[in-house]
Design an enzyme around this catalytic site. Structure first.
Site, PDB file in Angstrom:
ATOM      1  N   THR A  20       0.832  -1.202   0.000  1.00 43.11           N
ATOM      2  CA  THR A  20       0.000   0.000   0.000  1.00 43.11           C
ATOM      3  C   THR A  20       0.871   1.258   0.000  1.00 43.11           C
ATOM      4  O   THR A  20       0.574   2.233  -0.701  1.00 43.11           O
ATOM      5  CB  THR A  20      -0.950   0.013   1.206  1.00 43.11           C
ATOM      6  OG1 THR A  20      -1.629  -1.249   1.279  1.00 43.11           O
ATOM      7  CG2 THR A  20      -1.989   1.105   1.082  1.00 43.11           C
ATOM      8  N   GLY A  58       1.426   1.990   5.551  1.00 43.59           N
ATOM      9  CA  GLY A  58       0.344   1.024   5.638  1.00 43.59           C
ATOM     10  C   GLY A  58       0.308   0.358   7.000  1.00 43.59           C
ATOM     11  O   GLY A  58       1.017   0.742   7.925  1.00 43.59           O
ATOM     12  N   LYS A 102       2.096  -3.847  12.658  1.00 43.48           N
ATOM     13  CA  LYS A 102       2.915  -3.617  11.476  1.00 43.48           C
ATOM     14  C   LYS A 102       4.120  -4.548  11.514  1.00 43.48           C
ATOM     15  O   LYS A 102       4.467  -5.067  12.557  1.00 43.48           O
ATOM     16  CB  LYS A 102       3.381  -2.153  11.408  1.00 43.48           C
ATOM     17  CG  LYS A 102       2.240  -1.195  11.035  1.00 43.48           C
ATOM     18  CD  LYS A 102       2.705   0.253  10.938  1.00 43.48           C
ATOM     19  CE  LYS A 102       3.858   0.475  10.021  1.00 43.48           C
ATOM     20  NZ  LYS A 102       3.598  -0.023   8.624  1.00 43.48           N
ATOM     21  N   GLY A 103       4.727  -4.716  10.345  1.00 42.99           N
ATOM     22  CA  GLY A 103       5.924  -5.531  10.270  1.00 42.99           C
ATOM     23  C   GLY A 103       5.813  -6.728   9.358  1.00 42.99           C
ATOM     24  O   GLY A 103       6.725  -7.553   9.305  1.00 42.99           O
ATOM     25  N   GLY A 104       4.698  -6.809   8.617  1.00 41.06           N
ATOM     26  CA  GLY A 104       4.572  -7.915   7.681  1.00 41.06           C
ATOM     27  C   GLY A 104       5.659  -7.911   6.626  1.00 41.06           C
ATOM     28  O   GLY A 104       6.054  -8.961   6.119  1.00 41.06           O
ATOM     29  N   GLY A 105       6.170  -6.720   6.330  1.00 44.84           N
ATOM     30  CA  GLY A 105       7.269  -6.599   5.381  1.00 44.84           C
ATOM     31  C   GLY A 105       8.637  -6.627   6.042  1.00 44.84           C
ATOM     32  O   GLY A 105       9.659  -6.562   5.348  1.00 44.84           O
ATOM     33  N   GLU A 160      10.190   1.681  10.499  1.00 46.58           N
ATOM     34  CA  GLU A 160       8.877   2.311  10.354  1.00 46.58           C
ATOM     35  C   GLU A 160       8.475   3.024  11.645  1.00 46.58           C
ATOM     36  O   GLU A 160       7.953   4.140  11.610  1.00 46.58           O
ATOM     37  CB  GLU A 160       7.836   1.261   9.987  1.00 46.58           C
ATOM     38  CG  GLU A 160       7.960   0.752   8.559  1.00 46.58           C
ATOM     39  CD  GLU A 160       7.031  -0.401   8.249  1.00 46.58           C
ATOM     40  OE1 GLU A 160       6.637  -0.556   7.089  1.00 46.58           O
ATOM     41  OE2 GLU A 160       6.683  -1.158   9.187  1.00 46.58           O
ATOM     42  N   LYS A 193      -8.000  -4.571   6.490  1.00 45.40           N
ATOM     43  CA  LYS A 193      -7.062  -4.298   7.588  1.00 45.40           C
ATOM     44  C   LYS A 193      -7.748  -3.717   8.824  1.00 45.40           C
ATOM     45  O   LYS A 193      -7.136  -3.659   9.893  1.00 45.40           O
ATOM     46  CB  LYS A 193      -5.971  -3.326   7.120  1.00 45.40           C
ATOM     47  CG  LYS A 193      -5.193  -3.793   5.896  1.00 45.40           C
ATOM     48  CD  LYS A 193      -4.526  -5.122   6.122  1.00 45.40           C
ATOM     49  CE  LYS A 193      -3.488  -5.432   5.045  1.00 45.40           C
ATOM     50  NZ  LYS A 193      -4.054  -5.496   3.681  1.00 45.40           N
TER      51      LYS A 193
END
Length: 233
Positions: free
Chosen positions: A31, A84, A97-100, A106, A124
């Site tokens: 995103t 995102g 967060k932190g899927g990537g 971040e 989400k």
């Protein structure tokens, strides 16, 4: 709108929060990529901004689009970060967060900004009952990894949480973050005390950062089939 169209709509809506001369944090992920692309178009049209990326991937994408970049050490206070989220809790805009794998950078960039605008598709946005289905990422140092994981398990037990803890892999090997860390994905199923969990996890020696963003996001732009919904903390 399908999910990709929703991501793009949310990302483009975030342009309304960007003004000429701003210092902007650039998030990481699918995103955030839509936002970087849209911002690149604005820059080519004459918008003057300087951006701090939260990952090597975002840096490379922004640079290819001609977006002016700087390091956070050079711009330690930013106007806004647009990023995102893997999950959004509507109460206080608590995020996972932190899927990537970029959660640490971040969070540092977002916490250095006057505001954080979250962009997301409708999948989400969670409820209090469903928040925590996405595995919670925890970045740890490679040194003493198993000892750190044991301490994470004890914290979870103390908070009445259970589930599998797995070191994230990529192509059959441990995934390594831009910081040289490992990611432990905590498959908890539900998190009902995110602030308490965040505080307990970050206190563990060996934990670099954890993926709960508490008290950081100020606005969320969530795209649905009916349009983009604005939520404020």
């Amino acid at each position: 709108m399908d999910i990709e169209a929703q991501k793009k709509a949310a990302a483009e809506a975030a342009l309304a929060y960007i003004e000429d001369g701003m210092k902007v944090g650039l998030g990481t992920g699918s995103t955030a990529n839509y936002f970087i692309d849209a911002l690149g178009e604005k820059v080519r049209a004459g918008l003057n901004v300087t951006c701090v990326p939260t990952s090597i991937a975002s840096e490379e994408r922004a640079r290819a689009l001609g977006i002016p970049l700087a390091a956070l050490d050079d711009l330690p206070e930013l106007d806004v970060t647009v990023d995102g989220a893997d999950e959004i809790h509507p109460d206080g805009l608590v995020l996972i967060k932190g899927g990537g794998g970029a959660l640490t950078r971040e969070k540092i960039v977002a916490a250095s900004s006057a505001r954080m605008v979250v962009i997301a598709d409708s999948t989400k946005l969670m409820t209090a009952e469903t928040f925590g289905r996405f595995p919670l990422p925890v970045e740890i140092l490679p040194f003493g990894a198993q000892a750190t994981i044991l301490k994470i398990r004890r914290v979870l037990d103390a908070l009445g949480l259970s589930g599998e803890l797995k070191i994230r892999e990529k192509d059959g090997q441990p995934f390594i973050t831009d910081n040289g860390g490992l990611i432990v994905d905590c498959h908890l199923g539900h998190i009902d005390q995110p602030a308490a969990l965040a505080e307990a996890l970050i206190a563990i020696p060996g934990v670099v950062e954890q993926g709960l963003f508490v008290g950081i996001a100020t606005t969320a732009l969530v795209a649905t089939e009916e349009g983009v919904q604005t939520l404020n903390a």
